[in-house]
Design an enzyme around this catalytic site. Structure first.
Site, mmCIF file in Angstrom:
data_model
loop_
_atom_site.group_PDB
_atom_site.id
_atom_site.type_symbol
_atom_site.label_atom_id
_atom_site.label_comp_id
_atom_site.label_asym_id
_atom_site.label_seq_id
_atom_site.Cartn_x
_atom_site.Cartn_y
_atom_site.Cartn_z
ATOM 1 N N ASN A 164 -19.268 24.865 14.458
ATOM 2 C CA ASN A 164 -18.485 26.052 14.804
ATOM 3 C C ASN A 164 -19.000 26.598 16.144
ATOM 4 O O ASN A 164 -20.103 27.126 16.217
ATOM 5 C CB ASN A 164 -18.651 27.075 13.676
ATOM 6 C CG ASN A 164 -17.937 28.391 13.951
ATOM 7 O OD1 ASN A 164 -17.506 28.654 15.071
ATOM 8 N ND2 ASN A 164 -17.824 29.220 12.928
ATOM 9 N N HIS A 190 -9.308 27.698 14.715
ATOM 10 C CA HIS A 190 -10.747 27.875 14.932
ATOM 11 C C HIS A 190 -11.482 26.918 13.998
ATOM 12 O O HIS A 190 -11.153 26.811 12.812
ATOM 13 C CB HIS A 190 -11.128 29.324 14.650
ATOM 14 C CG HIS A 190 -12.604 29.536 14.570
ATOM 15 N ND1 HIS A 190 -13.473 29.024 15.521
ATOM 16 C CD2 HIS A 190 -13.378 30.185 13.662
ATOM 17 C CE1 HIS A 190 -14.699 29.345 15.194
ATOM 18 N NE2 HIS A 190 -14.675 30.050 14.063
ATOM 19 N N CYS A 219 -14.943 34.919 17.010
ATOM 20 C CA CYS A 219 -14.311 33.588 16.992
ATOM 21 C C CYS A 219 -12.808 33.657 17.287
ATOM 22 O O CYS A 219 -12.177 32.628 17.504
ATOM 23 C CB CYS A 219 -14.543 32.917 15.646
ATOM 24 S SG CYS A 219 -16.283 32.786 15.235
HETATM 25 N N1 COA Z 1 -28.185 23.725 1.946
HETATM 26 C C1 COA Z 1 -28.385 23.682 0.623
HETATM 27 N N2 COA Z 1 -28.102 24.736 -0.194
HETATM 28 C C2 COA Z 1 -27.596 25.824 0.380
HETATM 29 C C3 COA Z 1 -27.379 25.934 1.764
HETATM 30 C C4 COA Z 1 -27.702 24.824 2.567
HETATM 31 N N3 COA Z 1 -27.532 24.812 3.896
HETATM 32 N N4 COA Z 1 -26.876 27.158 2.052
HETATM 33 C C5 COA Z 1 -26.774 27.808 0.888
HETATM 34 N N5 COA Z 1 -27.221 27.013 -0.130
HETATM 35 C C6 COA Z 1 -27.299 27.303 -1.540
HETATM 36 C C7 COA Z 1 -27.391 28.783 -1.826
HETATM 37 O O1 COA Z 1 -28.733 29.221 -1.762
HETATM 38 C C8 COA Z 1 -26.840 28.839 -3.224
HETATM 39 O O2 COA Z 1 -27.855 28.442 -4.108
HETATM 40 P P1 COA Z 1 -27.961 29.114 -5.572
HETATM 41 O O3 COA Z 1 -26.679 28.775 -6.250
HETATM 42 O O4 COA Z 1 -29.155 28.436 -6.135
HETATM 43 O O5 COA Z 1 -28.127 30.572 -5.315
HETATM 44 C C9 COA Z 1 -25.765 27.745 -3.240
HETATM 45 O O6 COA Z 1 -26.087 26.872 -2.151
HETATM 46 C C10 COA Z 1 -24.360 28.285 -3.048
HETATM 47 O O7 COA Z 1 -24.400 29.182 -1.934
HETATM 48 P P2 COA Z 1 -23.080 29.811 -1.339
HETATM 49 O O8 COA Z 1 -23.424 30.652 -0.153
HETATM 50 O O9 COA Z 1 -22.320 30.454 -2.455
HETATM 51 O O10 COA Z 1 -22.340 28.463 -0.877
HETATM 52 P P3 COA Z 1 -20.857 28.259 -0.455
HETATM 53 O O11 COA Z 1 -20.226 27.250 -1.303
HETATM 54 O O12 COA Z 1 -20.130 29.568 -0.268
HETATM 55 O O13 COA Z 1 -21.036 27.603 0.999
HETATM 56 C C11 COA Z 1 -20.862 28.288 3.294
HETATM 57 C C12 COA Z 1 -21.701 28.317 2.032
HETATM 58 C C13 COA Z 1 -21.583 29.080 4.376
HETATM 59 C C14 COA Z 1 -20.730 26.840 3.741
HETATM 60 C C15 COA Z 1 -19.460 28.871 3.009
HETATM 61 O O14 COA Z 1 -19.586 30.115 2.340
HETATM 62 C C16 COA Z 1 -18.662 29.070 4.238
HETATM 63 O O15 COA Z 1 -18.367 28.135 4.950
HETATM 64 N N6 COA Z 1 -18.258 30.323 4.532
HETATM 65 C C17 COA Z 1 -17.512 30.632 5.709
HETATM 66 C C18 COA Z 1 -18.477 30.728 6.853
HETATM 67 C C19 COA Z 1 -17.808 30.706 8.194
HETATM 68 O O16 COA Z 1 -16.918 29.932 8.411
HETATM 69 N N7 COA Z 1 -18.272 31.586 9.076
HETATM 70 C C20 COA Z 1 -17.794 31.676 10.388
HETATM 71 C C21 COA Z 1 -16.437 32.274 10.398
HETATM 72 S S1 COA Z 1 -15.900 32.464 12.004
#
Ligand code: COA
Length: 391
Positions: free
Chosen positions: A291, A261, A116
């Protein structure tokens, strides 16, 4: 060194596929909801490439639009750099395919892999080539078909990504401005936080839409430790912006717009807080695009220009972060206002590209005839298939 050492952005263009996939659409196939996705990421919908659209065809569309704005003929282009993590082929590079589609017959062309952060890395490479006098102008493209490398059954990743392409034209000038500074960073120890194996499924699109919802092979799709990537991004962005501004002898008060980004609105808001500025200083369009990895910054730049967010002499900061781990920033003094392009002009340019395509096809045919007359074996025409599907 040369007099024409200042690399100005003189053209910009983007391409987004027509097909819109909303959060509600995704919730039909995985256990998620619009509310969850929107509140955690800021994304409402993303564009998904049609069967005949590829990383290279979208890159071509974006580049052709950027060249039209710059009013530069493809034969004047000396360098094409394509930042992508989703090429159809390792070789020929996507950049070579774009070179052919454009008919940029004097251009060197290569792909750059920095996930990215790729567009900002590529911008830095191209502007340095201009600063040294090695080339006079360049096209820099970010382009991705992320839809072909995400596991559509993994709700933690499939909600994030979209397809599209964006491009800028850089031109050397003796007038100070344009690319003023850049900072590139990497930390390979975090490589496993966000990764895609080298052998994956993004061939020329022989795969139908059903593929999008039935794959699930972890060896062929993106994997991500979401929380750790989130922490990484929020820990590097503000420091990087301060670093690149210092190199350009500027402060945050001199900045008119930051085009980051487009990964997650919460990452951007947290970075704004760290820098002590309003999040309005950061341009965001991820609500509509998701993204798009290396394509996100040039696509956002084009939208920002269309919304009148940039004036001549504004300082604009680009900041990318992603797999590698990589992160990168650059400061650009914006120099131009978009020219009015008449309908006749646009149609004339379109006709020129059709002519170029025809000429490229003739060259391929004559190579084939030459080879068969000489009795040489001819490789299976996989690329030709892609070209005909693109029409
Ligand atoms: N819908 C509903 N629930 C979801 C889900 C979805 N799409 N994805 C994950 N969950 C659940 C998980 O299973 C977890 O459940 P649990 O508590 O029962 O185990 C809960 O939501 C929290 O998961 P977590 O991964 O800790 O969520 P988060 O708050 O970190 O959000 C992202 C997830 C991916 C949105 C976040 O981590 C993020 O944006 N990270 C950066 C990713 C990114 O930008 N990547 C590209 C970089 S270039």
């Amino acid at each position: 060194m040369t007099d024409m050492k200042y690399a100005h952005i003189v053209g910009w263009g983007s391409f987004l596929p027509d097909r819109i996939v909303t959060n509600d659409d995704i919730a039909l196939s995985v256990d998620t909801s619009h509310e969850w996705i929107y509140t955690r990421t800021g994304i409402s919908e993303r564009r998904i490439a049609a069967e005949q659209e590829t990383t290279a065809t979208m890159a071509f569309e974006a580049a052709a639009r950027a060249l039209a704005v710059a009013d530069i003929h493809p034969s004047q282009i000396e360098l094409i750099i394509v930042a992508t993590s989703t090429p159809e082929y390792i070789f020929p590079s996507t950049a070579c395919r774009v070179q052919d589609y454009l008919g940029a017959r004097r251009a060197g062309a290569f792909d750059l892999s920095a996930a990215c952060s790729g567009f900002v890395y590529a911008l830095s490479m191209a502007s340095q080539a201009i600063a040294t006098g090695s080339v006079r102008n360049a096209v820099v493209i970010g382009t991705e078909t992320m839809s072909r490398i995400v596991d559509w059954q993994d709700r933690a990743t499939c909600i994030l990504f979209g397809d599209g392409a964006g491009a800028v034209v850089l031109k050397g000038s003796s007038i100070p401005g344009g690319m003023m500074a850049s900072s590139l960073r990497s930390d390979g120890s975090g490589g496993d936080l966000l990764s895609l194996p080298a052998v994956y499924h993004n061939p020329v699109p022989t795969l139908g839409p059903e593929y999008l919802y039935t794959n699930g092979d972890k060896n062929k799709t993106i994997s991500m430790a979401g929380r750790q990537v989130f922490r990484f991004a929020t820990s590097v962005i503000s420091d990087l912006i301060e670093d690149v501004l210092e190199k350009a002898d500027l402060t945050i008060d001199d900045v008119s717009l930051i085009v980051p980004h487009q990964a997650n609105s919460r990452i951007i808001e947290s970075s704004a807080k760290k820098l002590g500025v309003s999040s309005d200083l950061f341009y965001m369009n991820l609500e509509r695009t998701g993204n798009t990895s290396a394509a996100s910054i040039p696509i956002a730049l084009c939208d920002a220009v269309a919304e009148g967010r940039l004036e001549p002499d504004d300082n604009v900061v680009f900041v990318g972060f992603g797999g590698g781990l990589t992160w990168a920033g650059s400061v650009v003094k914006w120099a131009v206002t978009p020219p009015e392009i008449s309908m006749v002009d646009r149609e004339w340019k379109r006709a020129r590209y059709m002519f170029t395509r025809g000429r490229s096809r003739l060259r391929k045919l004559s190579r084939r005839w030459g080879a068969s007359l000489a009795g040489s074996p001819v490789p299976e025409a996989r690329l030709k298939d892609a070209d005909s599907k693109k029409q």
